[in-house]
Design an enzyme around this catalytic site. Structure first.
Site, PDB file in Angstrom:
ATOM      1  N   GLY A 208       0.856  -1.121   0.039  1.00  0.00           N
ATOM      2  CA  GLY A 208      -0.035   0.119   0.080  1.00  0.00           C
ATOM      3  C   GLY A 208       0.887   1.386   0.029  1.00  0.00           C
ATOM      4  O   GLY A 208       1.817   0.980   0.467  1.00  0.00           O
TER       5      GLY A 208
ATOM      6  N   GLY B  92      -0.211   9.421   0.286  1.00  0.00           N
ATOM      7  CA  GLY B  92       0.501  10.384   0.489  1.00  0.00           C
ATOM      8  C   GLY B  92       1.164  10.559   1.833  1.00  0.00           C
ATOM      9  O   GLY B  92       2.139  11.532   1.862  1.00  0.00           O
TER      10      GLY B  92
ATOM     11  N   ASP C 299     -12.260   9.906   9.272  1.00  0.00           N
ATOM     12  CA  ASP C 299     -12.056   9.601   7.592  1.00  0.00           C
ATOM     13  C   ASP C 299     -12.507   8.320   7.300  1.00  0.00           C
ATOM     14  O   ASP C 299     -11.752   7.390   6.822  1.00  0.00           O
ATOM     15  CB  ASP C 299     -10.303   9.484   7.583  1.00  0.00           C
ATOM     16  CG  ASP C 299     -10.065   9.866   6.145  1.00  0.00           C
ATOM     17  OD1 ASP C 299     -10.829  10.154   5.138  1.00  0.00           O
ATOM     18  OD2 ASP C 299      -8.893   9.578   5.574  1.00  0.00           O
TER      19      ASP C 299
END
Length: 704
Positions: free
Chosen positions: A385, A388, A501
């Site tokens: 994975g 940013g 999130d």
């Protein structure tokens, strides 16, 4: 050759020294002229008995009670001011271990009154570091309440339960951390469902945690005859005592903040410089250890010289050179690692550990060497994975455990790293990725999690992954599991946690395709009396709460909105944002609400869902998602309401499909339903970001 000579030398010296047995003696812990023992417990000053000169104020007075029975005669120490039995003292760490009562509920004649022990105004508090709030029972919610707030946990059972299982992870037994500065509380046990009146015999207690996973109470389900359990109190010499502490070269005292959150300095603790004696009275510390040998020092020296002289010679020079080289290397490496540790937020993390915010029992500090070996020196072939903020590597420890290692980018991400570490150390829930530990010896800080093998929900919904057919039952189960995890974060954790999130790429699927909520980098742990956070707007476009975007105030209902978007993804199989031919971004949430209002919502529901699900059940989930997406946050349901409603729909769906079976090849082990409440809540900690990179790039919004 050198190694053999060194070993021969050490054996000779040890043989000579061991010829003299140690002298039996006792280090004085009580003031001169005072009694020091009650039963088999030593009483160190500032605690004491009988005469007021033997203890430092009424709070430290010990009453030695006669607890003799017909065939047993003994004495037991009690803290007289509080009336609790003392098991032991730890003078160096400032601890007193006591016998603490258990609260029983729904146990018939053995029911006990709610525990309401008060330490208010005393120099004692319940230790957050060494205690846990533990509840044992079936399908219950247990709360530790104080001044209108508190913490709690949820315990569920299957048919084979045993109350009191040593591993309190939410199945028949659950646990929660204590608040800081806890001096009094009351306990409450409720049934998990509001309409349930009987939940079986249940227990709740504040109890000492011996190891990272064990307690001082039975683990075989036999708790009916247990009245008390050990609990740990921390203490300090509070400022109001006006006790004159000895000041000499043998002892020192440090300012402490054990009993009050109002002041930076609420008292003091003292220590002996050479670890021998009691630093709380004059002459209590000794400048040398108690005598070790029976024979005179000169005869011992002669004996040692005889042993050393056999193989002393030139070998001693080689040993010195080897030690100098080793010490020099250790100093250089140590300075480098301290510099890296400080730059990577190590000092901040250390501060959080000392304050009790981080549960140090659950997490491990890995060495860089361990993680390099596990990931083949962070080989690019091990990358699973990338985003940013961090890169995630798959690895395997020497004990065979598969892990995921998250390597952060240092610039501007230290606070995020520390925040994620602190939050995940508090969480232990089967639908939240588990944090195993961290490493701060590198230029870039590392977090270590359990490995989640089957990617993320986004891939299965939007990238035609054939490994898992996204049936209606599976979609409904995943929604229920994620809702249960958010319910836990909002309501049952030691402190409420806002995820901030929630999205399909942050919902991972384990080896049994169970949902695991991940990525707590932007999450926040708040006080129970706080209703919202005012922060810089931050989130992922398509999942962001419009109310939060406008006001910069994030509430638990903001997580509900994001979950509503995920629920719509599960219903429709569509991405949260799509781009039209004119390159305009189209919001799935807005389009879904419009279809509901125009009564054409079934036109956008996924074909497989329409084929496999009952229309009225699908409509119930549609209405629930629509309520989650209300623009006014106050009109949205809580995650508890969402969880219970989804569980109810799953039950109805299961009954209607009882005679039907899919013809597709699906491994029953991987997709079987869990028991009714296994997905609602399960207490205690961990995290991972082992999701594979989706094709859809996350668009992050950040405004001032």
């Amino acid at each position: 050759m050198i190694l053999k000579l060194v070993i021969h030398f050490i054996i000779l010296v040890m043989r000579e020294v061991s010829a003299y047995p140690p002298r039996i003696g006792r280090t004085r812990v009580e003031k001169p002229g005072c009694e020091w023992q009650c039963g088999d417990v030593s009483i160190p000053f500032p605690f004491g008995m009988k005469s007021s000169k033997c203890y430092a104020g009424k709070w430290f007075e010990i009453e030695c009670r006669n607890t003799s029975s017909y065939n047993n005669y003994s004495h037991t120490p009690y803290l007289k001011s509080i009336g609790v039995e003392v098991i032991s003292f730890d003078l160096r760490r400032g601890l007193v271990t006591i016998n603490h009562p258990i609260y029983r509920s729904n146990c018939g004649s053995k029911d006990s009154p709610r525990v309401n022990q008060s330490l208010e105004g005393s120099p004692f508090v319940y230790s957050r570091k060494y205690n846990k709030f533990v509840a044992a029972g079936c399908n219950i919610m247990a709360f530790l309440q104080l001044n209108g707030s508190g913490s709690g946990c949820v315990s569920i059972c299957d048919e084979d339960y045993k109350v009191g299982d040593a591993n309190c992870n939410g199945k028949s037994c659950c646990e929660s951390s204590l608040p800081l500065y806890l001096t009094q509380y009351s306990t409450v046990i409720k049934a998990l469902k509001d309409n349930e009146t009987s939940h079986g015999c249940s227990y709740a207690m504040v109890v000492e945690k011996v190891l990272s996973y064990r307690y001082y109470f039975p683990v075989n389900g036999v708790m009916k005859d247990l009245a008390v359990v050990p609990a740990v109190l921390e203490w300090e010499i509070v400022n109001s005592l006006n006790l004159t502490l000895p000041l000499d070269h043998l002892s020192y005292c440090d300012d402490t903040n054990v009993t009050s959150s109002l002041y930076k300095r609420s008292g003091q603790r003292c220590s002996c410089r050479f670890t021998f004696g009691n630093p709380y009275f004059v002459g209590g510390c000794k400048d040398d250890p108690p005598p070790i040998y029976r024979k005179s020092r000169s005869s011992v020296t002669i004996s040692i010289i005889k042993g050393v002289s056999i193989s002393f010679g030139s070998i001693i020079l080689l040993i010195i050179l080897w030690r100098v080289l080793k010490a020099t290397k250790k100093t250089i490496v140590g300075k480098y690692r301290k510099r890296i540790f400080k730059r990577n937020g190590g000092l901040l993390l250390k501060q959080r550990l000392s304050s009790g915010e981080v549960n140090g029992d659950k997490v491990k500090l890995f060495s860089l060497k361990e993680l390099e070996k596990a990931t083949d020196n962070f080989n690019t072939n091990r990358v699973i994975g990338k985003g940013g903020q961090a890169t995630v590597y798959k690895g395997m420890l020497i004990n065979g455990i598969i892990i995921a290692v998250k390597k952060f980018k240092v610039q501007g991400k230290i606070e995020e790293f520390i925040n994620e570490f602190v939050i995940l150390s508090q969480i232990n829930h089967r639908n939240v990725v588990k944090l195993l530990g961290s490493c701060l010896e590198t230029k870039i800080p590392l977090l270590v999690y359990e490995f989640i093998p089957n990617g993320n929900l986004f891939e299965y919904l939007h990238q035609q992954n054939e490994d898992l057919p996204m049936t209606w039952d599976i979609r409904l189960r995943i929604a229920t599991e994620v809702a249960g995890a958010l319910f836990y974060l909002h309501s049952a954790a030691s402190q409420p946690i806002y995820h901030k999130d929630i999205k399909s790429t942050n919902i991972l699927l384990d080896e049994k395709y169970r949902a695991k909520v991940a990525d707590f980098g932007t999450s926040r742990m708040i006080s129970s009396d706080v209703t919202h956070l005012t922060t810089v707007v931050q989130g992922t476009f398509g999942y962001l709460d419009p109310e939060y975007f406008q006001t910069s105030q994030f509430t638990e209902k903001s997580d509900v909105y994001s979950f509503g978007v995920v629920l719509v993804e599960l219903l429709t199989g569509k991405k949260p944002i799509t781009h039209t031919s004119s390159e305009e971004a189209k919001s799935l949430a807005s389009y879904f609400i419009m279809c509901v209002e125009k009564d054409c919502v079934f036109d956008i529901i996924d074909e497989r869902v329409m084929k496999e699900g009952e229309k009225n059940h699908i409509m119930e989930v549609v209405n629930l998602a629509n309520r989650c997406l209300e623009l006014n946050g106050k009109r949205r349901p809580t995650m508890k309401e969402v969880t219970l409603e989804l569980e109810s729909i799953r039950k109805l769906e299961g009954k209607s499909n009882a005679q039907e079976r899919h013809n597709e090849l699906v491994r029953s082990e991987d997709y079987q339903s869990w028991d009714d409440y296994s997905t609602i809540l399960e207490i205690r900690s961990a995290f991972d970001l082992s999701n594979r990179t989706p094709n859809l790039e996350d668009i992050h919004i950040r405004t001032i």
